[in-house]
Design an enzyme around this catalytic site. Structure first.
Site, PDB file in Angstrom:
ATOM      1  N   CYS A 133       6.820  32.986 -37.961  1.00 54.78           N
ATOM      2  CA  CYS A 133       6.100  31.717 -38.080  1.00 54.78           C
ATOM      3  C   CYS A 133       4.613  31.915 -37.852  1.00 54.78           C
ATOM      4  O   CYS A 133       4.168  32.050 -36.709  1.00 54.78           O
ATOM      5  CB  CYS A 133       6.669  30.703 -37.086  1.00 54.78           C
ATOM      6  SG  CYS A 133       5.834  29.100 -37.128  1.00 54.78           S
ATOM      7  N   CYS A 136       3.026  29.109 -35.835  1.00 60.38           N
ATOM      8  CA  CYS A 136       3.297  29.219 -34.398  1.00 60.38           C
ATOM      9  C   CYS A 136       2.456  30.303 -33.740  1.00 60.38           C
ATOM     10  O   CYS A 136       1.892  30.097 -32.657  1.00 60.38           O
ATOM     11  CB  CYS A 136       4.775  29.536 -34.157  1.00 60.38           C
ATOM     12  SG  CYS A 136       5.945  28.441 -34.972  1.00 60.38           S
ATOM     13  N   ASP A 137       2.376  31.463 -34.358  1.00 58.82           N
ATOM     14  CA  ASP A 137       1.835  32.646 -33.689  1.00 58.82           C
ATOM     15  C   ASP A 137       0.544  33.197 -34.300  1.00 58.82           C
ATOM     16  O   ASP A 137      -0.023  34.156 -33.777  1.00 58.82           O
ATOM     17  CB  ASP A 137       2.885  33.767 -33.690  1.00 58.82           C
ATOM     18  CG  ASP A 137       4.141  33.382 -32.934  1.00 58.82           C
ATOM     19  OD1 ASP A 137       4.032  32.575 -31.995  1.00 58.82           O
ATOM     20  OD2 ASP A 137       5.219  33.881 -33.277  1.00 58.82           O
TER      21      ASP A 137
END
Length: 307
Positions: A133, A136-137
């Protein structure tokens, strides 16, 4: 056999939120945790886009979710649902230990499973350089060099997202062309910091404590290459964990459970679905939490209609 008002299948953000709302409504829900406590959130090394938690490891956020529902008296059963019979209400759930539970309503929050390459070193570096992701990261790779593996819409979106953050983005695509939309392909090709490796497959991941190197092979020339890298985002697909409900609920061609937008009710009254098992586009913890809340409110309304 014990009968419940609400059984929640799954212990990711959607499942915990559904249980939280159901518990506060006095429905005394129970969670069947499933094979991965916390769902895919546990693979997220650090989260900075969840409101109220500016910097928190995914596993820590899962622990907070878990404690919150346990404080409300929610029982968590650490088993896997092996069979679900939705032909009549109460619905029957058979767990991996053979014990059966019945419930007047179900909330399916079984999530989805990422498709992994299963290349050498992959398991070792999940969460330590390998992510699924970019949203997300991606922040952790600002001004660094990253690789995106895949050629679908998801891979192209990930590459475009990372192109705004990373110094260099390499798309590793095993095919000679992308499968993603033409518009996305054109956008990708406009970015000077995106490089595309066609007909290229990842053979292994390497490093010490964190990922530092990819070994790849051109599947046309068989030429091998080692690439120094700071992070990798695998985008080779997701599989909704909906197999238990095949031929029982309406499921689309990709395996996602179809739900009513307003209540997250499925094609069977009293059965609701939330999170990645019914959300094909936005795989975010906050989106799953919202869907879990809606599903629980829908279940509460449904149970009131039975009285």
């Amino acid at each position: 056999m014990q009968d419940y008002n609400v059984i929640v299948l799954g212990s990711g953000p959607a499942g915990y939120t559904a249980a939280l709302y159901a518990a506060r409504a006095g429905l005394e829900p129970v969670i069947i945790a499933g094979p991965l406590l916390g769902g895919q959130l546990v693979y997220t090394h650090q989260i900075e886009n969840y409101p109220g938690f500016p910097n928190v490891p995914g596993m820590d956020l899962v622990d907070i979710f878990k404690k919150q529902v346990e404080d409300l008296g929610v029982q968590i059963i650490y088993e896997i649902a092996k069979k679900v019979d939705v032909r009549k209400n109460p619905f029957l759930v058979t767990m991996s230990n053979g014990i059966q539970l019945s419930s007047k309503s179900l909330i399916i929050a079984t999530g989805s499973s990422p498709k992994w390459l299963e290349a050498e070193g992959e398991e070792r570096f999940k969460g330590k350089g390998i992510s699924i992701c970019a949203t997300c990261d991606g922040f952790f790779y600002r001004n660094k060099k990253v690789a995106i593996i895949g050629g679908s819409n998801t891979a192209l979106y990930e590459a475009l997202f990372m192109a705004k953050l990373a110094k260099e983005v390499i798309i590793v695509n095993r095919e000679a062309s992308f499968k993603g939309e033409k518009m996305l392909q054109e956008q990708v090709k406009k970015h000077s910091n995106i490089q595309i490796l066609w007909n290229t497959e990842v053979l292994s991941f390497d490093g010490d404590e964190k990922l530092t190197k990819l070994k790849v092979r051109n599947n046309q020339t068989q030429e091998l290459e080692e690439i120094a890298i700071d992070g990798v985002f695998e985008a080779i697909g997701q599989k909704p964990n909906s197999d238990l409900f095949l031929n029982q609920l309406e499921i689309d061609e990709y395996g996602y459970i179809k739900t009513n937008h307003d209540t997250r009710q499925t094609s069977v009254p009293g059965i609701f679905a939330a999170g990645d098992v019914q959300e094909p586009f936005f795989r975010q913890a906050i989106v799953a939490c919202g869907a879990g809340a809606v599903a629980a409110l829908g279940a509460e309304k449904y149970l009131l209609s039975l009285q």
